[in-house]
Enzyme design. Sequence first.
Site, PDB file in Angstrom:
ATOM      1  CG  LEU A 231      -2.151  -0.889   1.131  1.00  0.00           C
ATOM      2  CD1 LEU A 231      -3.032  -0.692   2.361  1.00  0.00           C
ATOM      3  CD2 LEU A 231      -2.947  -0.595  -0.123  1.00  0.00           C
ATOM      4  CG  HIS A 232       3.317   1.556  -3.291  1.00  0.00           C
ATOM      5  ND1 HIS A 232       4.528   1.019  -2.917  1.00  0.00           N
ATOM      6  CD2 HIS A 232       2.806   0.699  -4.225  1.00  0.00           C
ATOM      7  CE1 HIS A 232       4.751  -0.097  -3.578  1.00  0.00           C
ATOM      8  NE2 HIS A 232       3.717  -0.313  -4.384  1.00  0.00           N
ATOM      9  CG  ASP A 233      -0.287   6.256  -3.775  1.00  0.00           C
ATOM     10  OD1 ASP A 233       0.922   6.524  -3.901  1.00  0.00           O
ATOM     11  OD2 ASP A 233      -1.035   6.019  -4.742  1.00  0.00           O
TER      12      ASP A 233
END
Length: 301
Positions: A231-233
């Site tokens: 879950l980058h953002d």
Amino acid sequence: MTRVIIDCDPGHDDAIALMLAHRHAQVLGISTVSGNAPLAATTANALMVTALLDVDTPVHAGAARPLAGEPRHALVVHGQSGLDGVERADHRRTVASDDAVEFLLDAPDRDVWIIALGPLTNLALAIERDPAWVRRIAGISIMGGSATVGNTTRVAEFNIFADPEAAARVFLAGADLTMCGLNLTHQLRTTDAIVSRLRQAANPRAKFAAELFDYLHGRMADLIGVREAALHDPCAVLAVTHPQLIETEPRAVDIELEGTLTRGMTVVDQRSTRRQDPANARVAYRIDAGRAMDLVLECMD
């Protein structure tokens, strides 16, 4: 409550980041940029997420192409729509404007954070139009780059690689920058157990997230053989709303623009001695992944 503007290219993890930001910050607006998908798709996705959340956050369409070269998209991960795999909510929402740069420049005062979740084209154009803008905002939290390996090339992360000239302009502008790169964001991961948990919740947000994660897990299984997704953002959101969860270090960061193998690399000075260049960013290295995931899931209740 912290006031933020989200500059993004939805994108599956962008959608989760928007949900998280609307729970824990006052979102003044959303500006969209070409990135994970073409601008028309990322803008449509941002509008759909505001409909899903039942919020009146204005959406301003921005740059359709990078400062130099042709647009690059992450369709192999996010699909043609940028949000493949989810049931799209019906709505009649339209953009507030097609001038995201002007919207960014109108950020009202010094307590507003810009959370940048896609290529940095809109921010670079704002700086070009008014270099003093970066001193009128609280700071910029960027999901982009890496202090280790890349994902688009061996050393370059997608958001920076998609418009390295824009990234170079932003990193050199003198803003208060936090960089949440792949070395951090890969610590926050979803699993099929989380999908099962979300499917048991009887609300549209949880259903949407379950579909979204399930799709990403399928793509990751095809690409790397593992049914998990980073879950980058959301990490860049948490760096503003819950900074105590993320450990950062001041570093000098430059963007490589010329290298045959290294174009788009965030070159981070990680030497413990003999540093000469002043730090221009706080580079994130560690996140309390358990607490961070709790916050992500709470915004779907």
